[in-house]
Scaffold this motif. Structure first.
Motif, PDB file in Angstrom:
ATOM      1  N   UNK A 130       0.893  -1.380   0.131  1.00 17.89           N
ATOM      2  CA  UNK A 130       0.056  -0.079   0.006  1.00 17.89           C
ATOM      3  C   UNK A 130       0.980   1.337  -0.138  1.00 17.89           C
ATOM      4  N   UNK A 131       1.856   1.130   0.691  1.00 16.13           N
ATOM      5  CA  UNK A 131       2.888   2.413   1.137  1.00 16.13           C
ATOM      6  C   UNK A 131       3.467   2.827  -0.320  1.00 16.13           C
ATOM      7  N   UNK A 132       3.845   1.684  -0.837  1.00 16.07           N
ATOM      8  CA  UNK A 132       4.803   1.768  -2.429  1.00 16.07           C
ATOM      9  C   UNK A 132       3.719   2.333  -3.394  1.00 16.07           C
ATOM     10  N   UNK A 133       2.493   1.925  -3.327  1.00 16.23           N
ATOM     11  CA  UNK A 133       1.467   2.441  -4.135  1.00 16.23           C
ATOM     12  C   UNK A 133       1.057   3.819  -3.961  1.00 16.23           C
ATOM     13  N   UNK A 134       0.975   4.423  -2.811  1.00 12.44           N
ATOM     14  CA  UNK A 134       0.616   5.669  -2.448  1.00 12.44           C
ATOM     15  C   UNK A 134       1.888   6.427  -3.174  1.00 12.44           C
ATOM     16  N   UNK A 135       3.077   5.870  -3.188  1.00 15.01           N
ATOM     17  CA  UNK A 135       4.230   6.660  -3.562  1.00 15.01           C
ATOM     18  C   UNK A 135       4.323   6.779  -4.924  1.00 15.01           C
ATOM     19  N   UNK A 136       3.977   5.834  -5.548  1.00 12.01           N
ATOM     20  CA  UNK A 136       3.839   6.052  -6.950  1.00 12.01           C
ATOM     21  C   UNK A 136       2.854   6.791  -7.705  1.00 12.01           C
ATOM     22  N   UNK A 137       1.609   6.936  -6.965  1.00  7.20           N
ATOM     23  CA  UNK A 137       0.570   7.795  -7.385  1.00  7.20           C
ATOM     24  C   UNK A 137       0.088   8.931  -6.640  1.00  7.20           C
ATOM     25  N   UNK A 138       1.256   9.528  -5.545  1.00  5.37           N
ATOM     26  CA  UNK A 138       0.767  10.357  -4.669  1.00  5.37           C
ATOM     27  C   UNK A 138       1.332  11.831  -5.111  1.00  5.37           C
ATOM     28  N   UNK A 361      -9.273  -0.385  -2.460  1.00  3.13           N
ATOM     29  CA  UNK A 361      -9.322  -1.232  -3.267  1.00  3.13           C
ATOM     30  C   UNK A 361      -8.283  -2.396  -3.039  1.00  3.13           C
ATOM     31  N   UNK A 362      -6.982  -1.794  -2.651  1.00  3.37           N
ATOM     32  CA  UNK A 362      -5.915  -2.635  -2.555  1.00  3.37           C
ATOM     33  C   UNK A 362      -6.177  -3.584  -1.231  1.00  3.37           C
ATOM     34  N   UNK A 363      -6.529  -3.116  -0.097  1.00  2.33           N
ATOM     35  CA  UNK A 363      -6.863  -3.845   1.011  1.00  2.33           C
ATOM     36  C   UNK A 363      -7.824  -4.848   0.887  1.00  2.33           C
ATOM     37  N   UNK A 364      -8.877  -4.628   0.168  1.00  2.00           N
ATOM     38  CA  UNK A 364      -9.756  -5.533   0.031  1.00  2.00           C
ATOM     39  C   UNK A 364      -9.266  -6.446  -1.086  1.00  2.00           C
ATOM     40  N   UNK A 365      -8.823  -6.486  -2.053  1.00  2.00           N
ATOM     41  CA  UNK A 365      -8.241  -7.368  -2.868  1.00  2.00           C
ATOM     42  C   UNK A 365      -7.023  -8.396  -2.301  1.00  2.00           C
ATOM     43  N   UNK A 366      -6.169  -7.623  -1.373  1.00  2.00           N
ATOM     44  CA  UNK A 366      -5.297  -8.336  -0.549  1.00  2.00           C
ATOM     45  C   UNK A 366      -5.959  -9.483   0.279  1.00  2.00           C
ATOM     46  N   UNK A 367      -7.139  -8.773   1.244  1.00  2.00           N
ATOM     47  CA  UNK A 367      -7.575  -9.611   1.957  1.00  2.00           C
ATOM     48  C   UNK A 367      -8.541 -10.765   1.265  1.00  2.00           C
ATOM     49  N   UNK A 368      -8.807 -10.810   0.199  1.00  2.00           N
ATOM     50  CA  UNK A 368      -9.777 -11.543  -0.556  1.00  2.00           C
ATOM     51  C   UNK A 368      -8.452 -12.597  -0.933  1.00  2.00           C
TER      52      UNK A 368
END
Length: 496
Positions: A130-138, A361-368
């Motif tokens: 999640x942190x790296x995704x925030x970084x890439x799109x933030x 969306x990321x947390x839901x996908x990873x939790x799934x």
């Protein structure tokens, strides 16, 4: 066509030649552009990291400085669009399709397939993904767009210059920007815009096709994707014809409503407490580690270095290649705002919204994924729909997602035709419908032709290569901007 500039004809010819190369020699095209991309990633990674970090620092400097009080226009000018419509248009021109396309798949990939430093499948990889995704799109991305858009808006609305990239360099090069050198700069900007948007349209068509295939079993074939592009082209040409204050504005507002509804559904029907707790912690870690992330180049760690080349360096080059289009559109819709208001809105609001989107969306996908359902077995364009299928109201959310991608598809193409029209008609703020429609059809044809020959990867490589010279133009734009802002402050009368 009387108003078309030489930039229009030169770029159109270059686009045709590039497409012909991709059609008749696709393997050579992809190999050559792939080698260029690999060379840039290996040798210029440090440069991209440093550049993006410095641009973020400069945004902060401007916000807290006296420059922040300067208005983008005359002192009596006020914003043309409401704040809500303005923010909606930022997303529509910026990352709309990307948020839907990668909302579930990128954090999932960082967790299960290719983590940066953590062990795949662990809680550490969950948080790091999640942190790296925030970084890439933030905040780095929007700071870059904001600073380049500020330069364009300042010279357009405060100084009365044409809406051209080359016009922002006049404080450095003077009248030379009205000759061949200025034409070269503008051609580079238009070329990057055409192929950047064409790639986005290709991804949009692929995801719409993927969703319809997953839900209804329609053919997952290039011809069906071409049909999608044809239908959407008709819709965005109609929107482009109606103008900025109607088509783009109304569709952008619609985008935001649909996006917020979908986000709320995922938050409520997904693991709500997990999403909220993870966002709180991981976004805090992202801010805490912002400096170390910004300059991380892994010079002695070959594996991590490879990851940075595949993800972070790729993203930085990718976003820079989009800067001519996104920044020019942001500038066009921002007349009348103060510099401080402009930068805070452009940088902070999309960063917060986008980060929460990826958290949900990321947390839901990873939790799934952790529950035993392997989402990584699906193509990227179907990951989101596979995740929805495991949730209540999944079918409805999938339909919402397809509709959202479609409206983002239309507004991205619509705003791109507007920007291309501006750049190829000597900076006209109201380019003719004929020029806009011609560019709209052209970029859709580029997307369709390259999709049919499997050339989207090569196109990505091409615009990443174009990002390197444009990054030099960006540096010059920032230098010229500070020079002009300093002169503006010195000319201002002291307040009594």
């Amino acid at each position: 066509m009387k108003k078309a500039s030489r930039v229009f004809y030169i770029t159109f010819a270059l686009v045709i030649l590039t497409v012909l190369f991709g059609v008749f020699a696709p393997e050579i095209f992809e190999k050559v552009t792939g080698n260029i991309r690999a060379f840039i990633g290996t040798n210029f990674g440090w440069y991209y990291l440093t550049l993006m970090a410095l641009l973020l620092i400069l945004v902060f400097v401007i916000v807290v400085s006296p420059y922040g009080k300067i208005r983008l226009g005359k002192d009596s000018d006020r914003p043309e669009f409401s704040t809500l419509s303005w923010i909606s248009m930022l997303f529509s021109a910026g990352m709309g399709i990307g948020l839907v396309f990668y909302g579930a798949s990128e954090p999932l990939s960082h967790f299960a397939i290719q983590p940066a430093t953590a062990e795949a499948g662990t809680d550490a990889a969950f948080k790091e993904g999640l942190e790296r995704t925030y970084y890439h799109w933030g905040i780095h991305v929007w700071a870059m767009y904001g600073l380049i858009a500020l330069s364009l808006a300042f010279f357009q609305f405060r100084k009365g210059e044409p809406a051209l990239i080359s016009s922002t360099l006049k404080p450095i090069f003077g009248k030379k920007m009205e000759g061949p050198l200025g034409t070269l700069v503008d051609v580079l900007a238009v070329f990057a815009t055409v192929f950047g948007v064409a790639t986005s349209l290709g991804f949009g068509a692929v995801q719409i096709n993927g969703g319809l295939t997953y839900l209804f079993g329609v053919p997952d074939e290039p011809w069906f994707q071409l049909l999608i592009i044809a239908i959407v082209t008709i819709l965005f040409v109609i929107s482009a014809w109606s103008g900025l204050n109607k088509g783009i504005k109304y569709l952008s507002n619609t985008n935001m409503v649909l996006a917020v509804i979908l986000l709320i559904l995922v938050l409520v029907l997904g693991p709500t407490l997990l999403i909220l707790n993870l966002f709180t912690e991981t976004f805090g870690h992202y801010l805490q580690n912002l400096i170390s992330l910004s300059f991380q180049s892994a010079p002695l760690d070959a594996e991590n270095r490879s990851w940075l080349n595949d993800w972070t360096i790729f993203y930085w080059a990718w976003w820079i290649s989009w800067a001519p289009f996104v920044s020019m559109f942001i500038a066009r819709v921002s007349k009348g705002r103060t510099i401080r208001e402009f930068l805070i809105g452009v940088v902070l609001v999309p960063t917060l919204f986008g980060s929460f989107w990826f958290a949900a969306f990321g947390s839901t996908a990873i939790n799934t994924q952790k529950s035993g359902i392997d989402l990584t077995g699906f193509p990227t364009e179907q990951t989101l729909f596979a995740m929805f299928s495991e949730m209540p109201l999944g079918f409805i959310m999938s339909l919402f997602a397809i509709l959202l991608v479609s409206t983002f598809f239309i507004t991205s193409a619509d705003s791109a035709t507007f920007v291309l029209g501006m750049q190829s008609t000597n900076g006209s703020l109201l380019p003719s419908n004929q020029i806009k429609v011609l560019w709209g059809i052209a970029q859709s044809l580029v997307a369709a032709i390259l999709l049919s020959v499997g050339g989207l990867t090569a196109v990505q490589n091409t615009i990443i290569a174009a990002a390197l010279p444009f990054s030099v133009v960006m540096i010059l734009m920032v230098i010229a901007l500070f020079k002009a802002l300093d002169a503006e402050v010195k000319l201002a009368k002291p307040k009594k």
